[in-house]
Design a protein around this motif. Structure first.
Motif, PDB file in Angstrom:
ATOM      1  N   MET A 149       0.840  -1.199   0.000  1.00 52.75           N
ATOM      2  CA  MET A 149       0.000   0.000   0.000  1.00 52.75           C
ATOM      3  C   MET A 149       0.872   1.244   0.000  1.00 52.75           C
ATOM      4  O   MET A 149       0.567   2.237  -0.650  1.00 52.75           O
ATOM      5  N   ALA A 150       1.988   1.204   0.741  1.00 50.88           N
ATOM      6  CA  ALA A 150       2.894   2.348   0.785  1.00 50.88           C
ATOM      7  C   ALA A 150       3.480   2.617  -0.598  1.00 50.88           C
ATOM      8  O   ALA A 150       3.597   3.774  -1.021  1.00 50.88           O
ATOM      9  N   ASN A 151       3.852   1.548  -1.317  1.00 52.50           N
ATOM     10  CA  ASN A 151       4.402   1.725  -2.667  1.00 52.50           C
ATOM     11  C   ASN A 151       3.362   2.323  -3.599  1.00 52.50           C
ATOM     12  O   ASN A 151       3.659   3.215  -4.395  1.00 52.50           O
ATOM     13  N   ALA A 152       2.114   1.828  -3.539  1.00 56.37           N
ATOM     14  CA  ALA A 152       1.062   2.355  -4.394  1.00 56.37           C
ATOM     15  C   ALA A 152       0.788   3.822  -4.086  1.00 56.37           C
ATOM     16  O   ALA A 152       0.599   4.646  -4.982  1.00 56.37           O
ATOM     17  N   SER A 153       0.782   4.163  -2.788  1.00 63.66           N
ATOM     18  CA  SER A 153       0.545   5.554  -2.395  1.00 63.66           C
ATOM     19  C   SER A 153       1.668   6.458  -2.879  1.00 63.66           C
ATOM     20  O   SER A 153       1.434   7.580  -3.334  1.00 63.66           O
ATOM     21  N   ALA A 154       2.920   5.959  -2.806  1.00 64.73           N
ATOM     22  CA  ALA A 154       4.060   6.759  -3.259  1.00 64.73           C
ATOM     23  C   ALA A 154       3.992   7.031  -4.752  1.00 64.73           C
ATOM     24  O   ALA A 154       4.325   8.122  -5.224  1.00 64.73           O
ATOM     25  N   GLN A 155       3.538   6.039  -5.523  1.00 66.66           N
ATOM     26  CA  GLN A 155       3.414   6.241  -6.965  1.00 66.66           C
ATOM     27  C   GLN A 155       2.343   7.275  -7.282  1.00 66.66           C
ATOM     28  O   GLN A 155       2.492   8.094  -8.195  1.00 66.66           O
ATOM     29  N   VAL A 156       1.245   7.245  -6.544  1.00 64.41           N
ATOM     30  CA  VAL A 156       0.178   8.224  -6.767  1.00 64.41           C
ATOM     31  C   VAL A 156       0.689   9.628  -6.484  1.00 64.41           C
ATOM     32  O   VAL A 156       0.416  10.586  -7.217  1.00 64.41           O
ATOM     33  N   GLU A 157       1.483   9.770  -5.427  1.00 65.50           N
ATOM     34  CA  GLU A 157       1.963  11.092  -5.050  1.00 65.50           C
ATOM     35  C   GLU A 157       3.078  11.580  -5.968  1.00 65.50           C
ATOM     36  O   GLU A 157       3.268  12.784  -6.143  1.00 65.50           O
ATOM     37  N   ALA A 158       3.844  10.658  -6.565  1.00 62.61           N
ATOM     38  CA  ALA A 158       4.906  11.062  -7.490  1.00 62.61           C
ATOM     39  C   ALA A 158       4.315  11.657  -8.758  1.00 62.61           C
ATOM     40  O   ALA A 158       4.857  12.599  -9.326  1.00 62.61           O
ATOM     41  N   VAL A 159       3.214  11.101  -9.238  1.00 63.31           N
ATOM     42  CA  VAL A 159       2.472  11.688 -10.359  1.00 63.31           C
ATOM     43  C   VAL A 159       1.118  12.074  -9.792  1.00 63.31           C
ATOM     44  O   VAL A 159       0.211  11.251  -9.683  1.00 63.31           O
ATOM     45  N   HIS A 160       1.004  13.330  -9.414  1.00 65.03           N
ATOM     46  CA  HIS A 160      -0.156  13.788  -8.665  1.00 65.03           C
ATOM     47  C   HIS A 160      -1.134  14.488  -9.607  1.00 65.03           C
ATOM     48  O   HIS A 160      -0.776  15.482 -10.248  1.00 65.03           O
ATOM     49  N   VAL A 161      -2.350  13.977  -9.689  1.00 62.16           N
ATOM     50  CA  VAL A 161      -3.380  14.571 -10.531  1.00 62.16           C
ATOM     51  C   VAL A 161      -4.401  15.253  -9.630  1.00 62.16           C
ATOM     52  O   VAL A 161      -5.143  14.590  -8.899  1.00 62.16           O
ATOM     53  N   GLY A 162      -4.411  16.579  -9.668  1.00 61.37           N
ATOM     54  CA  GLY A 162      -5.343  17.319  -8.835  1.00 61.37           C
ATOM     55  C   GLY A 162      -4.678  17.973  -7.638  1.00 61.37           C
ATOM     56  O   GLY A 162      -3.454  17.979  -7.512  1.00 61.37           O
ATOM     57  N   PRO A 163      -5.471  18.543  -6.726  1.00 60.45           N
ATOM     58  CA  PRO A 163      -4.923  19.231  -5.547  1.00 60.45           C
ATOM     59  C   PRO A 163      -4.189  18.262  -4.636  1.00 60.45           C
ATOM     60  O   PRO A 163      -4.373  17.050  -4.698  1.00 60.45           O
ATOM     61  N   TRP A 164      -3.357  18.804  -3.775  1.00 64.14           N
ATOM     62  CA  TRP A 164      -2.581  17.999  -2.842  1.00 64.14           C
ATOM     63  C   TRP A 164      -3.497  17.210  -1.900  1.00 64.14           C
ATOM     64  O   TRP A 164      -4.538  17.681  -1.452  1.00 64.14           O
ATOM     65  N   ASN A 165      -3.084  15.963  -1.619  1.00 67.60           N
ATOM     66  CA  ASN A 165      -3.728  15.092  -0.638  1.00 67.60           C
ATOM     67  C   ASN A 165      -5.122  14.660  -1.047  1.00 67.60           C
ATOM     68  O   ASN A 165      -5.952  14.313  -0.199  1.00 67.60           O
ATOM     69  N   GLN A 166      -5.409  14.665  -2.340  1.00 70.43           N
ATOM     70  CA  GLN A 166      -6.658  14.125  -2.854  1.00 70.43           C
ATOM     71  C   GLN A 166      -6.329  12.997  -3.821  1.00 70.43           C
ATOM     72  O   GLN A 166      -5.486  13.155  -4.703  1.00 70.43           O
ATOM     73  N   THR A 167      -6.989  11.873  -3.657  1.00 74.66           N
ATOM     74  CA  THR A 167      -6.740  10.712  -4.507  1.00 74.66           C
ATOM     75  C   THR A 167      -7.622  10.803  -5.746  1.00 74.66           C
ATOM     76  O   THR A 167      -8.853  10.759  -5.630  1.00 74.66           O
ATOM     77  N   PRO A 168      -7.039  10.926  -6.935  1.00 72.44           N
ATOM     78  CA  PRO A 168      -7.865  11.112  -8.122  1.00 72.44           C
ATOM     79  C   PRO A 168      -8.435   9.819  -8.687  1.00 72.44           C
ATOM     80  O   PRO A 168      -9.332   9.838  -9.518  1.00 72.44           O
ATOM     81  N   VAL A 169      -7.906   8.660  -8.267  1.00 75.73           N
ATOM     82  CA  VAL A 169      -8.338   7.399  -8.858  1.00 75.73           C
ATOM     83  C   VAL A 169      -8.396   6.325  -7.780  1.00 75.73           C
ATOM     84  O   VAL A 169      -8.021   6.539  -6.632  1.00 75.73           O
ATOM     85  N   LEU A 170      -8.855   5.140  -8.186  1.00 78.33           N
ATOM     86  CA  LEU A 170      -8.858   3.990  -7.303  1.00 78.33           C
ATOM     87  C   LEU A 170      -7.501   3.309  -7.369  1.00 78.33           C
ATOM     88  O   LEU A 170      -7.005   2.986  -8.440  1.00 78.33           O
ATOM     89  N   VAL A 171      -6.870   3.098  -6.214  1.00 80.35           N
ATOM     90  CA  VAL A 171      -5.556   2.456  -6.137  1.00 80.35           C
ATOM     91  C   VAL A 171      -5.677   1.252  -5.221  1.00 80.35           C
ATOM     92  O   VAL A 171      -6.252   1.338  -4.130  1.00 80.35           O
ATOM     93  N   THR A 172      -5.154   0.113  -5.649  1.00 77.91           N
ATOM     94  CA  THR A 172      -5.224  -1.087  -4.835  1.00 77.91           C
ATOM     95  C   THR A 172      -3.839  -1.670  -4.627  1.00 77.91           C
ATOM     96  O   THR A 172      -2.947  -1.515  -5.458  1.00 77.91           O
ATOM     97  N   SER A 173      -3.674  -2.348  -3.514  1.00 81.45           N
ATOM     98  CA  SER A 173      -2.451  -3.065  -3.208  1.00 81.45           C
ATOM     99  C   SER A 173      -2.856  -4.416  -2.630  1.00 81.45           C
ATOM    100  O   SER A 173      -3.688  -4.487  -1.717  1.00 81.45           O
ATOM    101  N   THR A 174      -2.291  -5.499  -3.155  1.00 84.47           N
ATOM    102  CA  THR A 174      -2.701  -6.846  -2.776  1.00 84.47           C
ATOM    103  C   THR A 174      -1.583  -7.572  -2.034  1.00 84.47           C
ATOM    104  O   THR A 174      -0.423  -7.528  -2.436  1.00 84.47           O
ATOM    105  N   GLU A 175      -1.943  -8.237  -0.947  1.00 87.87           N
ATOM    106  CA  GLU A 175      -1.001  -9.062  -0.195  1.00 87.87           C
ATOM    107  C   GLU A 175      -1.422 -10.529  -0.314  1.00 87.87           C
ATOM    108  O   GLU A 175      -2.584 -10.877  -0.054  1.00 87.87           O
TER     109      GLU A 175
END
Length: 242
Positions: free
Chosen positions: A1-27
């Motif tokens: 989940m941390a890796n997925a979140s980091a990727q979203v923040e590295a390419v950020h679409v929209g205002p800060w701290n808002q998630t623009p899409v659905l992101v999933t991480s599977t264990e």
């Protein structure tokens, strides 16, 4: 989940701290089963066609914008914002970003079917338009010169002959004819509408006749078909006695 979140923040679409899409991480936890973490944006999941009443017309040429590569983090106390490494698309650039993605996808499909000029029309200078303008080399200098009909569907593209582990193979790459004509003539929006309407029919298509070899068809209307070719007769040189 941390890796997925980091990727979203590295390419950020929209205002800060808002998630623009659905992101999933599977264990995969072995005997404990599977755990899926979900990071989601607010809303009902529907895709917007227009933003604030402004149509993001992908038929229009794209401007080369000089967007500084950083992500801006506002100060909670109202002080100076912090800038960190990454790339952020602010809301006022959403229309441009949507057009950039659509036209890059169109360029990819035109490149897949062969031909430099039809590909170059969708690219900016920074995206490498010059590489596809005019004749460059055998890979991008080819034009869409092959029509193939498979199970009653006509596809337009190009073919290549090569050897795979010593076996001669023909590979055809193309796009459904009507969709191809849209992109060739610059009608990206019409292509997107028609391709979306045909998605369910592509899913149910099974190419069992009309092509001697494996066929892979994507939901965007593109196709890759391969077949084995007979070996040509070789001429053997007569050996000269010395």
């Amino acid at each position: 989940m941390a890796n997925a979140s980091a990727q979203v923040e590295a390419v950020h679409v929209g205002p800060w701290n808002q998630t623009p899409v659905l992101v999933t991480s599977t264990e995969l936890l072995g005997q404990d089963g599977i755990t899926v973490h979900v990071l989601h944006a607010p809303g009902d999941g529907s895709l917007a066609v227009a933003l604030d009443g402004v149509a993001a017309d992908a038929d229009r040429a794209l401007d080369d914008l000089n967007i500084y590569p950083d992500v801006r983090i506002p100060d909670p106390d109202g002080g100076e914002e912090q800038r960190v490494s990454g790339f952020q698309v602010p809301p006022e650039k959403f229309v441009w970003f949507r057009r950039a993605l659509a036209r890059a996808g169109a360029a990819g499909l035109m490149g897949f079917t062969g031909g430099g000029e039809p590909t170059a029309q969708y690219l900016t200078k920074r995206q490498g338009r010059r590489h596809f303008e005019g004749f460059t080399h055998a890979g991008t200098g080819i034009i869409q010169d092959v029509d193939v009909e498979i199970d009653g569907v006509t596809f337009v593209g190009t073919d290549h002959v090569f050897r795979l582990n010593g076996t001669r193979v023909e590979a055809f790459s193309g796009l459904a004819e009507d969709l191809f004509h849209h992109l060739r003539d610059g009608r990206v929006e019409q292509y997107r509408r028609d391709a979306h309407a045909l998605r369910s029919s592509w899913r149910s298509t099974r190419f069992v006749d009309g092509w001697d070899g494996p066929v892979s068809l994507h939901e965007d209307g593109s196709i890759m078909a391969m077949s084995l070719l007979p070996e040509p007769r070789r001429r053997h040189r007569a050996r000269q006695r010395v």
